[in-house]
Design a protein around this motif. Structure first.
Motif, PDB file in Angstrom:
ATOM      1  N   MET A 100      42.694  36.639  12.707  1.00 57.16           N
ATOM      2  CA  MET A 100      43.346  37.473  11.703  1.00 57.16           C
ATOM      3  C   MET A 100      42.422  37.753  10.530  1.00 57.16           C
ATOM      4  O   MET A 100      42.513  38.784   9.879  1.00 57.16           O
ATOM      5  N   GLU A 101      41.488  36.869  10.230  1.00 55.90           N
ATOM      6  CA  GLU A 101      40.568  37.107   9.112  1.00 55.90           C
ATOM      7  C   GLU A 101      39.680  38.300   9.410  1.00 55.90           C
ATOM      8  O   GLU A 101      39.448  39.154   8.552  1.00 55.90           O
ATOM      9  N   GLU A 102      39.192  38.380  10.657  1.00 55.45           N
ATOM     10  CA  GLU A 102      38.349  39.512  11.019  1.00 55.45           C
ATOM     11  C   GLU A 102      39.116  40.820  10.963  1.00 55.45           C
ATOM     12  O   GLU A 102      38.594  41.860  10.536  1.00 55.45           O
ATOM     13  N   ILE A 103      40.397  40.781  11.383  1.00 54.45           N
ATOM     14  CA  ILE A 103      41.210  41.993  11.345  1.00 54.45           C
ATOM     15  C   ILE A 103      41.416  42.441   9.905  1.00 54.45           C
ATOM     16  O   ILE A 103      41.341  43.622   9.581  1.00 54.45           O
ATOM     17  N   SER A 104      41.670  41.486   9.002  1.00 55.39           N
ATOM     18  CA  SER A 104      41.868  41.819   7.593  1.00 55.39           C
ATOM     19  C   SER A 104      40.627  42.446   7.001  1.00 55.39           C
ATOM     20  O   SER A 104      40.687  43.410   6.245  1.00 55.39           O
ATOM     21  N   GLU A 105      39.456  41.887   7.353  1.00 54.19           N
ATOM     22  CA  GLU A 105      38.210  42.449   6.848  1.00 54.19           C
ATOM     23  C   GLU A 105      37.995  43.863   7.365  1.00 54.19           C
ATOM     24  O   GLU A 105      37.520  44.745   6.642  1.00 54.19           O
ATOM     25  N   LYS A 106      38.373  44.104   8.623  1.00 53.38           N
ATOM     26  CA  LYS A 106      38.207  45.441   9.191  1.00 53.38           C
ATOM     27  C   LYS A 106      39.098  46.456   8.488  1.00 53.38           C
ATOM     28  O   LYS A 106      38.712  47.600   8.250  1.00 53.38           O
ATOM     29  N   ILE A 107      40.336  46.034   8.137  1.00 50.02           N
ATOM     30  CA  ILE A 107      41.244  46.940   7.424  1.00 50.02           C
ATOM     31  C   ILE A 107      40.637  47.377   6.103  1.00 50.02           C
ATOM     32  O   ILE A 107      40.726  48.532   5.704  1.00 50.02           O
ATOM     33  N   ALA A 108      39.977  46.441   5.417  1.00 52.19           N
ATOM     34  CA  ALA A 108      39.412  46.759   4.112  1.00 52.19           C
ATOM     35  C   ALA A 108      38.097  47.525   4.221  1.00 52.19           C
ATOM     36  O   ALA A 108      37.724  48.260   3.308  1.00 52.19           O
ATOM     37  N   ALA A 109      37.390  47.343   5.325  1.00 52.62           N
ATOM     38  CA  ALA A 109      36.044  47.908   5.433  1.00 52.62           C
ATOM     39  C   ALA A 109      36.017  49.294   6.049  1.00 52.62           C
ATOM     40  O   ALA A 109      35.179  50.120   5.687  1.00 52.62           O
ATOM     41  N   GLU A 110      36.877  49.596   7.000  1.00 48.54           N
ATOM     42  CA  GLU A 110      36.801  50.860   7.717  1.00 48.54           C
ATOM     43  C   GLU A 110      38.127  51.613   7.646  1.00 48.54           C
ATOM     44  O   GLU A 110      39.186  51.014   7.719  1.00 48.54           O
ATOM     45  N   PRO A 111      38.087  52.896   7.531  1.00 51.37           N
ATOM     46  CA  PRO A 111      39.323  53.681   7.529  1.00 51.37           C
ATOM     47  C   PRO A 111      39.885  53.798   8.932  1.00 51.37           C
ATOM     48  O   PRO A 111      39.168  53.721   9.913  1.00 51.37           O
ATOM     49  N   ILE A 112      41.213  53.937   9.009  1.00 52.35           N
ATOM     50  CA  ILE A 112      41.876  54.199  10.285  1.00 52.35           C
ATOM     51  C   ILE A 112      42.098  55.699  10.368  1.00 52.35           C
ATOM     52  O   ILE A 112      42.778  56.286   9.535  1.00 52.35           O
ATOM     53  N   GLN A 113      41.516  56.310  11.370  1.00 53.88           N
ATOM     54  CA  GLN A 113      41.553  57.759  11.482  1.00 53.88           C
ATOM     55  C   GLN A 113      42.821  58.218  12.199  1.00 53.88           C
ATOM     56  O   GLN A 113      43.134  57.739  13.275  1.00 53.88           O
ATOM     57  N   GLY A 114      43.563  59.103  11.580  1.00 48.76           N
ATOM     58  CA  GLY A 114      44.729  59.685  12.214  1.00 48.76           C
ATOM     59  C   GLY A 114      44.380  60.989  12.896  1.00 48.76           C
ATOM     60  O   GLY A 114      43.494  61.729  12.448  1.00 48.76           O
ATOM     61  N   LYS A 115      45.048  61.273  13.987  1.00 49.45           N
ATOM     62  CA  LYS A 115      44.789  62.492  14.745  1.00 49.45           C
ATOM     63  C   LYS A 115      45.971  63.445  14.625  1.00 49.45           C
ATOM     64  O   LYS A 115      47.117  63.005  14.559  1.00 49.45           O
ATOM     65  N   PRO A 116      45.679  64.738  14.633  1.00 48.67           N
ATOM     66  CA  PRO A 116      46.765  65.732  14.571  1.00 48.67           C
ATOM     67  C   PRO A 116      47.462  65.858  15.910  1.00 48.67           C
ATOM     68  O   PRO A 116      47.236  66.804  16.669  1.00 48.67           O
ATOM     69  N   LEU A 117      48.338  64.866  16.220  1.00 52.30           N
ATOM     70  CA  LEU A 117      49.065  64.877  17.485  1.00 52.30           C
ATOM     71  C   LEU A 117      50.448  65.475  17.293  1.00 52.30           C
ATOM     72  O   LEU A 117      50.997  65.491  16.190  1.00 52.30           O
ATOM     73  N   SER A 118      51.000  65.929  18.401  1.00 52.36           N
ATOM     74  CA  SER A 118      52.364  66.441  18.357  1.00 52.36           C
ATOM     75  C   SER A 118      53.346  65.284  18.224  1.00 52.36           C
ATOM     76  O   SER A 118      53.009  64.121  18.452  1.00 52.36           O
ATOM     77  N   VAL A 119      54.573  65.614  17.873  1.00 57.33           N
ATOM     78  CA  VAL A 119      55.605  64.587  17.749  1.00 57.33           C
ATOM     79  C   VAL A 119      55.816  63.878  19.077  1.00 57.33           C
ATOM     80  O   VAL A 119      55.983  62.655  19.127  1.00 57.33           O
ATOM     81  N   MET A 120      55.794  64.629  20.160  1.00 56.17           N
ATOM     82  CA  MET A 120      55.964  64.031  21.490  1.00 56.17           C
ATOM     83  C   MET A 120      54.833  63.069  21.801  1.00 56.17           C
ATOM     84  O   MET A 120      55.055  61.971  22.315  1.00 56.17           O
ATOM     85  N   GLU A 121      53.625  63.445  21.474  1.00 56.31           N
ATOM     86  CA  GLU A 121      52.475  62.584  21.750  1.00 56.31           C
ATOM     87  C   GLU A 121      52.533  61.308  20.901  1.00 56.31           C
ATOM     88  O   GLU A 121      52.206  60.219  21.390  1.00 56.31           O
ATOM     89  N   ILE A 122      52.945  61.456  19.662  1.00 56.97           N
ATOM     90  CA  ILE A 122      53.075  60.266  18.809  1.00 56.97           C
ATOM     91  C   ILE A 122      54.157  59.337  19.354  1.00 56.97           C
ATOM     92  O   ILE A 122      54.003  58.115  19.401  1.00 56.97           O
ATOM     93  N   ASN A 123      55.256  59.913  19.794  1.00 55.35           N
ATOM     94  CA  ASN A 123      56.354  59.101  20.338  1.00 55.35           C
ATOM     95  C   ASN A 123      55.923  58.370  21.600  1.00 55.35           C
ATOM     96  O   ASN A 123      56.324  57.226  21.825  1.00 55.35           O
ATOM     97  N   GLU A 124      55.087  59.020  22.419  1.00 58.02           N
ATOM     98  CA  GLU A 124      54.589  58.353  23.621  1.00 58.02           C
ATOM     99  C   GLU A 124      53.714  57.159  23.250  1.00 58.02           C
ATOM    100  O   GLU A 124      53.746  56.120  23.922  1.00 58.02           O
ATOM    101  N   LEU A 125      52.912  57.294  22.187  1.00 63.29           N
ATOM    102  CA  LEU A 125      52.114  56.159  21.720  1.00 63.29           C
ATOM    103  C   LEU A 125      53.020  54.997  21.292  1.00 63.29           C
ATOM    104  O   LEU A 125      52.726  53.827  21.557  1.00 63.29           O
ATOM    105  N   ILE A 126      54.094  55.341  20.629  1.00 60.92           N
ATOM    106  CA  ILE A 126      55.020  54.294  20.187  1.00 60.92           C
ATOM    107  C   ILE A 126      55.634  53.568  21.369  1.00 60.92           C
ATOM    108  O   ILE A 126      55.717  52.334  21.396  1.00 60.92           O
TER     109      ILE A 126
END
Length: 688
Positions: A100-126
């Motif tokens: 969990m420490e490495e994950i926390s460091e990654k959250i602070a160090a790198e941005p999480i890139q969002g993609k312009p997906l459709s609502v259906m595609e986002i729901n499938e990811l969920i």
């Protein structure tokens, strides 16, 4: 049922989570772990159906929307979501077990890139549980919608803004339900999905960073764009729901199926929750940061679920044994080493700050119901003692045992055992309950003893049983043991009980003496025949019969045994004298002491025999004086009756009486040495 549940971890495996190096690798890792459709909640299906219905309506407009999306600042393809944790969060982040420490460091160090997906595609990811990627895309859509709103793009088309806002809200709600499904399913599976829980913690951290809690919440009728989704609170509620479901699913047989249904149910509950808590300690805890206090959360959730469940059980019409089982489990099992206090659960599972399992009102109700039903139980137990005495001893004429030269009955032991056991188990629940149980037992004992006496009197008067005298003696001994035992062991005031036992003892004694009279009267009449007067027959038969009947008193505890022997001795002498002073009878001086220590009774018959048998008048005067000296309670009528039996005329009787009467004025020897005062002399004495 053995409540000593051994805590053993189930087959729990967990692999350390590997830090993700890129968005693509993270999506592959999450997709790999979210392959189990069994953990999807029913609520997520509702949102999924809503999204699909919405998408089918809009499908024909998608190409037009894409063309319009190329214009202005809201272009999906031209915009990338990029956010970082604030400096303060980065400074305050905690050390997280198992990667969990490495994950926390990654959250602070790198941005999480969002993609312009459709609502259906986002729901499938969920639905595939690729929640980090789905969240980034929802946040991208949310930011785009906010930007377009701020640019007044929807001024002429407010319905489009409402539509896109609802899209965002439905997608966030879908993730919320998936979070609940994952948390609720954590304890349902044989193994813990470490990486899934790690990703869940990361997701919550991303959402909290993306939606800082400023204290502003959306009001009625306003959109929810940009407002905190409070997934950590949803996580806590999911833990509570998981605990509720786990408790509700514990097997519970009906009373018809199993008489000890509650014992079994609480045993199953104890076993399952012990295993769950051990699983949380060994496998779930390491998937969360320390700040989550995951063990405390689960313990509190299970505690509240158990409390609610027990409250429901306490409202049922429970029997005596069931009430005890529930009271004992709450008081002595729940927090003990048999359950929450088990060494295997320490130090993570703490019980010090837990609230009461039952409200004071429910607790008092259970105790009062327990005491109410205990009254019938104790009465029944005492009744069984009486039944066994009648059927196994009296009717079968089984002689009591002799211990240390005393007749022994188990009556006292059985009564004290019943009182002791019920006081012990009740006192283990609470001191006040133990006190109430003791008071109840004593009250029932005060009712039982007279009932026992009535049965014994009825049985003994209905027949002439050879075991009457032995059991009469044994019960007197047992009553003594009962009083001393209650005083010594239970520290109770036995004054009322002693009064009841004294009355019972008098009743038993009267029956004993009546039976003695029944046996002695025919023999008394026999020894006053002509053969006896002529000294051709001695009164051995009377002495033998009385001795055989009263010898059982020698096995009675002192001083009661000796007191009764004195009464028997006195009765024989008194009856002997009463027969003698009847007209025209003469007696022999022989009798026996019957084991009594009342030596003062011995001269009576001897003096009377001398008076009747003496021919010299002067000697008769001396014997009369001796009789008066030894028995100051003798009256004129008694002396004249004895002299009349000797055959003296009225004048001679009066002269002898006057010479010996002055002795009658001597001091009395005490109330315990009265003999003639208890004998009615004949009113008319015939002379010869």
């Amino acid at each position: 049922m053995n409540r000593n549940t051994e805590l053993r971890p189930r087959s729990i495996t967990s692999e350390p989570a590997s830090p993700t190096n890129s968005t693509g690798e993270e999506k592959m890792e999450v997709a790999c772990e979210l392959s189990s459709p069994t953990l999807h909640s029913g609520d997520s299906g509702f949102f999924e159906r809503g999204i699909k219905t919405m998408l089918s309506i809009r499908k024909s407009k998608r190409s037009l929307n894409k063309e319009k999306g190329k214009e202005g600042t809201g272009t999906w393809k031209g915009k990338r979501l990029s956010f970082r944790f604030s400096k303060s969060y980065e400074e305050n982040k905690t050390t997280i077990c198992n990667g969990m420490e490495e994950i926390s460091e990654k959250i602070a160090a790198e941005p999480i890139q969002g993609k312009p997906l459709s609502v259906m595609e986002i729901n499938e990811l969920i639905q595939k549980r690729q929640l980090l990627e789905a969240f980034a895309s929802i946040k991208y859509l949310e930011d785009e919608t906010i930007a377009e709103r701020d640019a007044e793009k929807y001024k002429d088309n407010p319905q489009e803004f409402v539509r896109k806002s609802k899209d965002v809200d439905l997608l966030y709600n879908s993730i919320t339900n998936m979070i609940q499904s994952i948390v609720v399913g954590t304890l349902e599976q044989p193994t813990v999905e470490d990486t899934m829980l790690n990703s869940l913690v990361t997701l919550i951290a991303h959402e909290e960073a993306a939606h800082p809690n400023t204290g502003n919440t959306a009001g009625p009728g306003s959109d929810l764009l940009g407002t905190p989704r409070k997934w950590r609170e949803e996580w806590r509620e999911a833990i509570n729901e998981s605990a509720r479901k786990r408790v509700q699913r514990v097997p519970m047989a009906s009373k018809k199926e199993e008489s000890f249904w509650l014992d079994l149910h609480l045993g199953f509950l104890q076993k399952q929750l012990s295993e769950d808590l051990l699983k949380i300690k060994l496998s779930v805890k390491k998937c969360y940061p320390e700040e989550y206090q995951v063990c405390d959360m689960y313990v509190e959730a299970f505690h509240n679920a158990v409390a609610s469940h027990l409250q429901e059980l306490s409202q049922r019409p429970l029997e005596f044994n069931e009430l005890y089982t529930l009271l004992d489990w709450v008081a002595n099992i729940y927090r003990s080493e048999l359950f929450l206090g088990h060494p295997d659960l320490k130090p993570e599972v703490k019980t010090e700050n837990l609230s009461l399992l039952l409200t004071p009102a429910d607790w008092d109700k259970l105790k009062n119901d327990y005491i109410t039903l205990a009254k019938g139980k104790i009465k029944s137990y005492f009744g069984n003692i009486l039944r066994l005495e009648v059927t196994e001893k009296w009717e079968k004429e089984v002689h009591p045992e002799v211990k240390e030269n005393l007749y022994h009955s188990s009556l006292s032991f059985d009564i004290q055992t019943i009182i002791g056991e019920h006081m012990k188990i009740s006192g283990a629940i609470s001191r006040s309950l133990g006190t109430k149980m003791l008071e109840l037992c004593l009250a029932e004992l005060h009712e039982f003893v007279p009932r026992f006496g009535e049965e014994f009197v009825a049985w003994s008067t209905a027949q002439d049983s050879p075991v009457f005298a032995p059991y009469f003696t044994a019960y007197i001994n047992s009553f003594h043991d009962l009083v001393s035992g209650l005083e010594r062991v239970f520290k109770v005031n036995t004054e009322e009980l002693q009064k009841i036992l004294a009355t019972l003892t008098r009743n038993f004694t009267n029956i004993f003496l009546n039976k003695l009279r029944t046996k002695a009267q025919p023999l008394l009449k026999k020894i006053l025949t002509k053969d006896w007067i002529l000294v051709t027959e001695r009164p051995d038969s009377l002495a033998s019969a009385v001795s055989q009947f009263s010898e059982h008193l020698q096995h009675m505890r002192e001083p009661m045994g000796q007191e009764l022997l004195r009464d028997v001795h006195k009765y024989v002498v008194r009856e002997y004298i009463m027969q003698v002073i009847k007209p025209r009878r003469k007696m022999n001086g022989e009798t026996r002491q019957q084991g009594s220590d009342s030596d003062w009774l011995l001269p009576a018959i001897h003096h009377i025999a001398n008076i009747i048998g003496e021919k010299k008048k002067d000697k008769i005067k001396e014997y009369v004086k001796e009789l008066c000296q030894d028995y100051p309670d003798i009256r004129k009528e008694h002396i004249l009756a004895v002299l009349a039996l000797r055959g003296l005329g009225r004048t001679r009787r009066a002269a002898i009486f006057r010479q010996g009467f002055r002795v009658l004025e001597s001091p009395s020897s005490g109330e315990d040495s009265t003999l003639f005062a208890e004998i009615d002399a004949p009113v008319i004495i015939s002379c010869f």
